[in-house]
Scaffold this motif. Structure first.
Motif, PDB file in Angstrom:
ATOM      1  N   MET A   1     110.809  27.057 -99.301  1.00 27.66           N
ATOM      2  CA  MET A   1     110.575  26.912 -97.888  1.00 27.66           C
ATOM      3  C   MET A   1     109.795  25.618 -97.656  1.00 27.66           C
ATOM      4  SD  MET A   1     108.988  29.618 -95.239  1.00 27.66           S
ATOM      5  CE  MET A   1     110.430  30.071 -94.326  1.00 27.66           C
ATOM      6  N   LEU A   2     110.181  24.901 -96.693  1.00 28.57           N
ATOM      7  CA  LEU A   2     109.546  23.631 -96.365  1.00 28.57           C
ATOM      8  C   LEU A   2     108.224  23.862 -95.637  1.00 28.57           C
ATOM      9  CD1 LEU A   2     112.729  21.796 -95.058  1.00 28.57           C
ATOM     10  CD2 LEU A   2     111.708  21.616 -97.307  1.00 28.57           C
ATOM     11  N   GLN A   3     107.331  22.903 -95.749  1.00 29.17           N
ATOM     12  CA  GLN A   3     106.023  22.987 -95.108  1.00 29.17           C
ATOM     13  C   GLN A   3     106.066  22.320 -93.728  1.00 29.17           C
ATOM     14  OE1 GLN A   3     103.475  24.631 -96.556  1.00 29.17           O
ATOM     15  NE2 GLN A   3     104.871  25.093 -98.231  1.00 29.17           N
ATOM     16  N   LEU A  27     109.450  18.372 -89.813  1.00 34.13           N
ATOM     17  CA  LEU A  27     109.528  19.797 -89.534  1.00 34.13           C
ATOM     18  C   LEU A  27     108.361  20.174 -88.634  1.00 34.13           C
ATOM     19  CD1 LEU A  27     110.948  22.471 -90.259  1.00 34.13           C
ATOM     20  CD2 LEU A  27     109.282  22.704 -92.070  1.00 34.13           C
ATOM     21  N   TYR A  30     108.926  26.768 -87.475  1.00 30.32           N
ATOM     22  CA  TYR A  30     109.869  27.704 -88.081  1.00 30.32           C
ATOM     23  C   TYR A  30     110.480  28.525 -86.965  1.00 30.32           C
ATOM     24  CZ  TYR A  30     107.235  26.773 -92.354  1.00 30.32           C
ATOM     25  OH  TYR A  30     106.607  26.175 -93.408  1.00 30.32           O
ATOM     26  N   ARG A  32     111.545  32.014 -86.340  1.00 30.28           N
ATOM     27  CA  ARG A  32     111.412  33.323 -86.978  1.00 30.28           C
ATOM     28  C   ARG A  32     112.253  34.411 -86.310  1.00 30.28           C
ATOM     29  NH1 ARG A  32     107.956  32.774 -91.128  1.00 30.28           N
ATOM     30  NH2 ARG A  32     106.228  31.348 -90.859  1.00 30.28           N
ATOM     31  N   ASP A  39     116.858  28.021 -88.946  1.00 28.63           N
ATOM     32  CA  ASP A  39     115.636  28.290 -89.702  1.00 28.63           C
ATOM     33  C   ASP A  39     114.460  27.433 -89.254  1.00 28.63           C
ATOM     34  OD1 ASP A  39     116.877  30.169 -91.466  1.00 28.63           O
ATOM     35  OD2 ASP A  39     117.833  28.472 -92.482  1.00 28.63           O
ATOM     36  N   TYR A  40     114.737  26.181 -88.857  1.00 27.88           N
ATOM     37  CA  TYR A  40     113.668  25.236 -88.552  1.00 27.88           C
ATOM     38  C   TYR A  40     113.912  24.535 -87.215  1.00 27.88           C
ATOM     39  CZ  TYR A  40     113.088  25.579 -93.630  1.00 27.88           C
ATOM     40  OH  TYR A  40     112.921  26.026 -94.902  1.00 27.88           O
ATOM     41  N   ALA A  55     118.580  25.835 -92.784  1.00 28.85           N
ATOM     42  CA  ALA A  55     117.915  25.268 -93.967  1.00 28.85           C
ATOM     43  C   ALA A  55     118.844  24.382 -94.782  1.00 28.85           C
ATOM     44  CB  ALA A  55     117.375  26.391 -94.844  1.00 28.85           C
ATOM     45  N   ASP A  56     120.147  24.626 -94.773  1.00 26.27           N
ATOM     46  CA  ASP A  56     121.093  23.833 -95.557  1.00 26.27           C
ATOM     47  C   ASP A  56     121.310  22.435 -94.989  1.00 26.27           C
ATOM     48  OD1 ASP A  56     121.419  26.004 -97.217  1.00 26.27           O
ATOM     49  OD2 ASP A  56     123.220  26.720 -96.190  1.00 26.27           O
ATOM     50  N   GLN A  59     116.848  18.413 -96.154  1.00 27.23           N
ATOM     51  CA  GLN A  59     116.223  18.406 -97.475  1.00 27.23           C
ATOM     52  C   GLN A  59     114.963  17.558 -97.419  1.00 27.23           C
ATOM     53  OE1 GLN A  59     118.775  17.182-100.624  1.00 27.23           O
ATOM     54  NE2 GLN A  59     119.955  19.058-100.598  1.00 27.23           N
TER      55      GLN A  59
END
Length: 126
Positions: A1-3, A27, A30, A32, A39-40, A55-56, A59
């Motif tokens: 998971m990214l910060q 980012l 999130y 939720r 996702d983000y 999320a895909d 990166q």
């Protein structure tokens, strides 16, 4: 998971939202909501806009830089092998055997069946 606040790069556009592929962003949140495919939430400062992304589609920048370093190193080794006519190095780089050699050095020595039984008997005797 990214910060949160992490610098990311857009690598694809799965939902065809006209995302600027290859652009940097940050980012910022999130998503939720379990009913949502995203996702983000990311912010792209160059176009001054926020996007919801899965999320895909993103990166971390560090991962892409690491991949680029590995590819550049591999290309440099190929160029060196070609320039010095080092056929063995060329085949190792092309077949990916350089990483395997490093792993083989760490692997323990394989014993024959007779040697293994001898070792077990010696330890049992002691």
């Amino acid at each position: 998971m990214l910060q949160l606040g992490e610098k990311i790069v857009i690598v694809s556009d799965a939902f065809e939202q006209n995302l600027p592929i290859g652009e940097y962003g940050y980012l910022i949140a999130y998503d939720r909501n379990p009913d949502n495919a995203f996702d983000y939430v990311i912010r792209i400062p160059k176009i001054n806009r926020n996007f919801f992304v899965p999320a895909d589609d993103v990166q971390p920048e560090e991962l892409l830089i690491q991949h680029e370093v590995e590819m550049t190193t591999r290309e440099a080794l190929i160029d060196y092998a070609l320039a010095t006519y080092n056929e063995q190095l060329f085949h190792q780089v092309m077949n990916g055997e350089l990483e395997q050699e490093e792993e083989e050095e760490i692997a323990p020595e394989v014993l024959s069946q007779a040697e293994f039984i001898k070792q077990v008997n010696l330890r049992a005797w002691i």
